[in-house]
Design a protein around this motif. Structure first.
Motif, PDB file in Angstrom:
ATOM      1  N   GLN A  14      -6.855  -2.803   2.793  1.00  0.00           N
ATOM      2  CA  GLN A  14      -5.389  -2.778   2.632  1.00  0.00           C
ATOM      3  C   GLN A  14      -5.080  -3.039   1.344  1.00  0.00           C
ATOM      4  O   GLN A  14      -4.099  -2.249   0.774  1.00  0.00           O
ATOM      5  CB  GLN A  14      -4.562  -3.599   3.586  1.00  0.00           C
ATOM      6  CG  GLN A  14      -4.781  -3.362   5.110  1.00  0.00           C
ATOM      7  CD  GLN A  14      -4.093  -4.339   6.215  1.00  0.00           C
ATOM      8  OE1 GLN A  14      -3.860  -5.357   5.801  1.00  0.00           O
ATOM      9  NE2 GLN A  14      -4.088  -3.726   7.228  1.00  0.00           N
ATOM     10  N   GLN A  20      -4.740  -0.568  -1.579  1.00  0.00           N
ATOM     11  CA  GLN A  20      -3.369   0.353  -1.702  1.00  0.00           C
ATOM     12  C   GLN A  20      -2.243  -0.611  -2.068  1.00  0.00           C
ATOM     13  O   GLN A  20      -1.047   0.172  -2.147  1.00  0.00           O
ATOM     14  CB  GLN A  20      -3.145   0.935  -0.364  1.00  0.00           C
ATOM     15  CG  GLN A  20      -4.291   1.847   0.232  1.00  0.00           C
ATOM     16  CD  GLN A  20      -4.459   2.861  -0.585  1.00  0.00           C
ATOM     17  OE1 GLN A  20      -3.525   3.374  -1.322  1.00  0.00           O
ATOM     18  NE2 GLN A  20      -5.666   3.395  -0.847  1.00  0.00           N
ATOM     19  N   THR A  38      -0.135  -2.263  -4.358  1.00  0.00           N
ATOM     20  CA  THR A  38       0.081  -2.091  -5.946  1.00  0.00           C
ATOM     21  C   THR A  38       0.222  -3.374  -6.514  1.00  0.00           C
ATOM     22  O   THR A  38      -0.136  -3.675  -7.690  1.00  0.00           O
ATOM     23  CB  THR A  38       1.319  -1.291  -6.179  1.00  0.00           C
ATOM     24  OG1 THR A  38       1.227   0.047  -5.698  1.00  0.00           O
ATOM     25  CG2 THR A  38       1.572  -1.176  -7.802  1.00  0.00           C
TER      26      THR A  38
END
Length: 187
Positions: free
Chosen positions: A79, A82, A84
């Motif tokens: 996770q 992804q 940012t």
């Protein structure tokens, strides 16, 4: 030497503790008396998938002042690659001389852009996931390429810790710490 151990939700604690234990012995055994470390996270706590939590000593602080960052793996990495905000925080380590990972922690180093021109390894089940991030994935227990050091699956964390002991303090340090731990596998 000042090290940042990175923790996050979904971590595999052995990835962290396996490398931390040998390194933490360098100071009290007199090999690196100026060794210091922080447990760093993006969130106020970090827990594994079973609920065991550890509180970091530094939260969302820039990683730029360290000599090394060590990034463990765990299911949470899938996770976080992804996320940012997390990756941007990890990128604050861009100028840190040593970027080190255990298991799928290499996916986080890769997502941060640190593996682009190097060979790396990860958990054997995630070689394909790592390929887009690095020059080449090597199916080895440890890969040291241009001060980017990656270790394979979870049990390689002990080997990585001892490898770093030798790299930073010499063969005698690694041998003494290995003997103290009664661990002879790998190196």
């Amino acid at each position: 030497m000042h090290i940042a151990f990175i923790i996050f939700d979904g971590i595999t604690w052995l990835d962290l503790i396996g490398v931390y234990d040998p390194i933490s012995r360098l100071r009290p055994m007199g090999y690196l008396p100026q060794l210091h470390w922080d447990i760093c996270a993006f969130t106020p706590t970090a827990k594994d998938p079973f609920g065991l939590a550890i509180t970091p000593t530094r939260i969302q602080q820039p990683l730029s002042g360290y000599d090394a960052i060590i990034v463990p793996g765990g299911v949470g990495t899938r996770q976080l690659i992804q996320d940012t905000a997390f990756i941007t925080w990890l990128q604050t380590a861009a100028n840190v001389p040593y970027k080190i990972s255990v298991c799928t922690g290499s996916l986080l180093l890769g997502a941060a852009g640190f593996l682009t021109h190097v060979h790396a390894t990860t958990n054997f089940g995630e070689y394909e996931a790592l390929k887009p991030y690095c020059k080449a994935v090597l199916p080895q227990r440890l890969v040291d390429d241009q001060q980017i050091i990656t270790a394979g699956a979870v049990a390689s964390s002990l080997d990585l810790g001892l490898y770093l002991c030798e790299k930073w303090a010499g063969k005698a340090a690694r041998e003494a710490i290995s003997k103290r731990m009664d661990y002879t596998y790998g190196l």
